[in-house]
Design an enzyme around this catalytic site. Structure first.
Site, mmCIF file in Angstrom:
data_model
loop_
_atom_site.group_PDB
_atom_site.id
_atom_site.type_symbol
_atom_site.label_atom_id
_atom_site.label_comp_id
_atom_site.label_asym_id
_atom_site.label_seq_id
_atom_site.Cartn_x
_atom_site.Cartn_y
_atom_site.Cartn_z
ATOM 1 N N ARG A 64 0.845 -1.193 0.000
ATOM 2 C CA ARG A 64 0.000 0.000 0.000
ATOM 3 C C ARG A 64 0.883 1.246 0.000
ATOM 4 O O ARG A 64 0.989 1.960 0.991
ATOM 5 C CB ARG A 64 -0.944 -0.057 1.192
ATOM 6 N N GLN A 73 -1.170 2.510 -5.789
ATOM 7 C CA GLN A 73 -2.578 2.777 -5.466
ATOM 8 C C GLN A 73 -3.524 2.324 -6.572
ATOM 9 O O GLN A 73 -4.604 1.815 -6.298
ATOM 10 C CB GLN A 73 -2.777 4.259 -5.195
ATOM 11 N N ASP A 77 -4.568 -1.312 -6.274
ATOM 12 C CA ASP A 77 -5.078 -1.746 -4.979
ATOM 13 C C ASP A 77 -6.471 -2.367 -5.129
ATOM 14 O O ASP A 77 -7.503 -1.726 -4.914
ATOM 15 C CB ASP A 77 -5.102 -0.530 -4.035
ATOM 16 N N SER A 103 -8.853 -2.440 -2.027
ATOM 17 C CA SER A 103 -9.655 -1.226 -1.819
ATOM 18 C C SER A 103 -10.826 -1.170 -2.799
ATOM 19 O O SER A 103 -11.939 -0.795 -2.429
ATOM 20 C CB SER A 103 -8.792 0.029 -1.981
ATOM 21 N N TYR A 155 -2.895 -0.197 8.379
ATOM 22 C CA TYR A 155 -3.832 -1.188 8.911
ATOM 23 C C TYR A 155 -3.873 -1.128 10.432
ATOM 24 O O TYR A 155 -2.954 -0.616 11.080
ATOM 25 C CB TYR A 155 -3.384 -2.595 8.505
HETATM 26 P P1 NAD Z 1 -9.090 -3.666 6.777
HETATM 27 O O1 NAD Z 1 -10.094 -4.211 5.831
HETATM 28 O O2 NAD Z 1 -7.946 -4.521 7.202
HETATM 29 O O3 NAD Z 1 -9.871 -3.241 8.139
HETATM 30 C C1 NAD Z 1 -11.069 -2.518 8.138
HETATM 31 C C2 NAD Z 1 -11.091 -1.561 9.307
HETATM 32 O O4 NAD Z 1 -11.244 -2.290 10.535
HETATM 33 C C3 NAD Z 1 -9.810 -0.731 9.488
HETATM 34 O O5 NAD Z 1 -10.130 0.643 9.406
HETATM 35 C C4 NAD Z 1 -9.307 -1.122 10.866
HETATM 36 O O6 NAD Z 1 -8.680 -0.047 11.550
HETATM 37 C C5 NAD Z 1 -10.589 -1.562 11.550
HETATM 38 N N1 NAD Z 1 -10.405 -2.409 12.750
HETATM 39 C C6 NAD Z 1 -9.520 -3.435 12.949
HETATM 40 N N2 NAD Z 1 -9.666 -3.944 14.180
HETATM 41 C C7 NAD Z 1 -10.661 -3.237 14.793
HETATM 42 C C8 NAD Z 1 -11.278 -3.301 16.072
HETATM 43 N N3 NAD Z 1 -10.875 -4.164 16.995
HETATM 44 N N4 NAD Z 1 -12.270 -2.428 16.339
HETATM 45 C C9 NAD Z 1 -12.682 -1.506 15.413
HETATM 46 N N5 NAD Z 1 -12.148 -1.409 14.181
HETATM 47 C C10 NAD Z 1 -11.148 -2.259 13.876
HETATM 48 O O7 NAD Z 1 -8.493 -2.283 6.296
HETATM 49 P P2 NAD Z 1 -8.741 -1.420 4.964
HETATM 50 O O8 NAD Z 1 -10.124 -0.898 4.995
HETATM 51 O O9 NAD Z 1 -8.330 -2.196 3.770
HETATM 52 O O10 NAD Z 1 -7.679 -0.245 5.159
HETATM 53 C C11 NAD Z 1 -7.484 0.400 6.390
HETATM 54 C C12 NAD Z 1 -6.729 1.683 6.155
HETATM 55 O O11 NAD Z 1 -5.541 1.459 5.375
HETATM 56 C C13 NAD Z 1 -7.466 2.745 5.363
HETATM 57 O O12 NAD Z 1 -8.446 3.408 6.010
HETATM 58 C C14 NAD Z 1 -6.297 3.629 4.955
HETATM 59 O O13 NAD Z 1 -5.914 4.469 6.005
HETATM 60 C C15 NAD Z 1 -5.226 2.620 4.686
HETATM 61 N N6 NAD Z 1 -5.136 2.394 3.226
HETATM 62 C C16 NAD Z 1 -4.025 2.826 2.582
HETATM 63 C C17 NAD Z 1 -3.914 2.653 1.198
HETATM 64 C C18 NAD Z 1 -2.711 3.105 0.452
HETATM 65 O O14 NAD Z 1 -1.855 3.712 1.020
HETATM 66 N N7 NAD Z 1 -2.593 2.788 -0.813
HETATM 67 C C19 NAD Z 1 -4.946 2.039 0.489
HETATM 68 C C20 NAD Z 1 -6.079 1.620 1.169
HETATM 69 C C21 NAD Z 1 -6.138 1.799 2.547
#
Ligand code: NAD
Length: 382
Positions: free
Chosen positions: A122, A127, A130, A133, A229
Site C-alpha cells: 500500500r 494505489q 489496490d 480497496s 492497517y
Molecule cells: P481492513 O479491511 O484490514 O480493516 C477494516 C477496518 O477495521 C480498518 O479501518 C481497521 O482499523 C478496523 N479495525 C480493525 N480492528 C478493529 C477493532 N478491533 N475495532 C474496530 N475497528 C477495527 O483495512 P482497509 O479498509 O483495507 O484499510 C485500512 C486503512 O488502510 C485505510 O483506512 C487507509 O488508512 C489505509 N489504506 C491505505 C492505502 C494506500 O496507502 N494505498 C490504500 C487503502 C487503505
C-alpha cells in the site's frame, strides 16, 4: 506470448479478471489473448465483445491452462487447473496466500510464478493496483443496499401529511475502505450514522462524511500496525470496544461491521448480548465473515434470523455487483500488468518493490516470508 482469461470456477463467482476494453494495449504489443467462452458473460462482456477486441475464444479451458504464459484470475484456480499450468507461467489474482497457502502448493511445485493482489504494497505508486480497496468499496456500498432492502423501515427522515418518520440509525464498525463507503452510502440514503474504529486517524474521515465518530479510551496503546492497517489488540482493549458496541447496538437499526486485521481472524467485537439488545427487524451485515466474522453469532455465508434480528454474513458481495466490480478489478490488474509486460514480453523483476511485495512464489520457492512460514507449518501438519 499468450495471456489467458478463464471463466472463474469458484461457486458464486461472477467477476472476470479482464474485460474486452482492457485488451487494447496488450494486443498492440503483440500479445495474443485467449478467452474461455462465457468468461465475462455475468460481468456484461460477451464472447463476441472479446472477439471484436481481438481475442480468440475457446471452449477448451485446458488449452488455455496448458499454453498461457500469463493468467490473470479473480480467485485461485483449483488444484486440477493448477496441475495443467506450464512451468514458468505467471498467475495473478486474489490467491489468499495468508489464509489458504496450501491451496497454492501445486502451482508452486510446478514453478509457476504467483502474484497475490492482496499483497500489493500500500504505497502511492501502487494505489492504482489496490484491488482490495476496489472490492472493499463495492462491498461497503452493497452491504448498505442489502441492509436497506431487508430493513422493515425507511432510511430517510420523511415529513408527510400522515406524520413524520424518523431516519434510520446506522452503526458502522471499522472505518477503513469498506466502512467509509458504507457510511457514505447510508448518509446518501438519509440515515443518521455513527462509526467506530480503533485507529484514531479514521475519526476525521468519518466526520467528513457527516457521521459521528465514537471514541473509546484504549489506554493509549498502539492501534495502528504497518501500512495504515489496524494492529491486533489485547483482549482488554477489545473489551472496551465491545462495551461501546453493545451500548450503540441497542439504538441502531442497522449495523455494518467491517473490522479486520490483515492475516489474522477478524476480531470478535459483537457479543450475543448486543444482538439481543437490538430491536426485532434490525439488520446486521457482517462484512468480516470471510475472515470468521466480527459477531460471535456469525455463520459465514449464512443469513440468520435471531429473535427477529437479521444477521447477514456474505462471503463475496463484490460478486453480486459483477459489472462494476470487474471493471475496477480489471483496471487494477491491468495496472499491475504494466510492471510485467515489457515490449510484448513478460518479465519478472523482483527488484521492483511492488512485484517483490506481491510475489507469493517464483521458480518453485515461496518469496513472501510469511507465506514461506505458513507453507512450512502446513506441510509439517499435513
Ligand atoms: P481492513 O479491511 O484490514 O480493516 C477494516 C477496518 O477495521 C480498518 O479501518 C481497521 O482499523 C478496523 N479495525 C480493525 N480492528 C478493529 C477493532 N478491533 N475495532 C474496530 N475497528 C477495527 O483495512 P482497509 O479498509 O483495507 O484499510 C485500512 C486503512 O488502510 C485505510 O483506512 C487507509 O488508512 C489505509 N489504506 C491505505 C492505502 C494506500 O496507502 N494505498 C490504500 C487503502 C487503505
Amino acid at each position: 506470448m499468450l495471456l489467458g482469461i478463464l471463466k472463474e470456477s469458484s461457486l458464486g463467482e461472477t467477476r472476470v479478471a479482464l474485460l474486452p476494453e482492457n485488451l487494447k494495449s496488450l494486443l498492440a504489443q503483440g500479445i495474443a489473448v485467449a478467452v474461455e467462452s462465457g468468461a465475462g458473460i455475468s460481468a456484461g462482456a460477451s464472447d463476441a465483445a472479446y472477439a471484436e477486441a481481438g481475442a480468440t475464444i475457446t471452449a477448451d479451458r485446458s488449452s488455455i491452462l496448458t499454453s498461457a504464459d500469463l493468467i490473470p484470475v479473480v480467485n485461485t484456480p483449483g488444484a486440477a487447473d493448477q496441475a495443467l499450468l506450464k512451468s514458468g507461467a505467471i498467475v495473478i489474482g486474489f490467491l489468499r496466500p495468508l489464509d489458504a497457502p496450501a491451496t497454492l502448493a501445486t502451482a508452486i511445485a510446478l514453478h509457476v510464478t504467483l502474484f497475490s493482489m492482496e499483497l500489493v504494497p500500500r504505497i502511492s505508486r501502487a494505489q492504482s493496483m489496490d484491488a482490495l480497496s476496489s472490492m472493499a468499496t463495492v462491498a461497503g456500498y452493497k452491504a448498505v443496499i442489502d441492509a436497506a432492502g431487508s430493513l422493515p423501515r425507511l432510511f430517510p427522515m420523511l415529513m408527510t401529511a400522515a406524520g413524520t418518520i424518523p431516519p434510520a440509525r446506522v452503526f458502522v464498525i471499522g472505518a477503513g475502505v469498506a466502512g467509509l463507503q458504507a457510511i457514505a452510502t447510508a448518509r446518501r440514503l438519509g440515515a443518521v450514522v455513527e462509526a467506530y474504529d480503533v485507529r484514531a486517524a479514521a475519526g476525521e474521515q468519518v466526520r467528513s462524511l457527516g457521521a459521528k465518530f465514537l471514541d473509546v479510551d484504549l489506554g493509549g496503546i498502539a492501534t495502528e500496525g504497518g501500512g495504515g492497517y489496524a494492529a491486533e489488540l489485547t483482549e482488554e482493549a477489545l473489551d472496551r470496544g465491545r462495551d461501546l458496541i453493545s451500548q450503540t447496538a441497542a439504538h441502531s437499526d442497522v449495523i455494518i461491521t467491517t473490522a479486520q486485521v490483515p492475516g489474522r481472524p477478524a476480531p470478535r467485537l459483537i457479543r450475543r448480548a448486543a444482538i439481543e439488545a437490538m430491536r426485532p427487524g434490525s439488520v446486521l451485515v457482517d462484512l468480516a465473515a470471510p475472515a470468521g466474522g466480527n459477531c460471535e453469532l456469525t455463520r459465514p455465508g449464512v443469513t440468520q434470523s435471531l429473535g427477529g434480528v437479521i444477521l447477514m454474513a456474505p462471503m463475496n458481495l463484490p460478486a453480486e455487483v459483477p459489472v462494476h466490480a470487474s471493471q475496477l478489478y480489471a483496471r487494477n490488474i491491468l495496472n499491475f500488468l504494466s510492471l510485467i509486460v515489457k515490449k510484448g514480453e513478460f518479465s519478472v523483476d523482483l527488484g521492483d518493490e511492488v512485484l517483490a511485495g506481491a510475489c507469493v512464489a517464483h521458480k518453485g520457492s515461496p518469496v513472501n516470508p510469511r507465506v514461506a512460514k505458513l507453507l512450512e507449518t502446513s506441510q509439517s501438519i499435513g
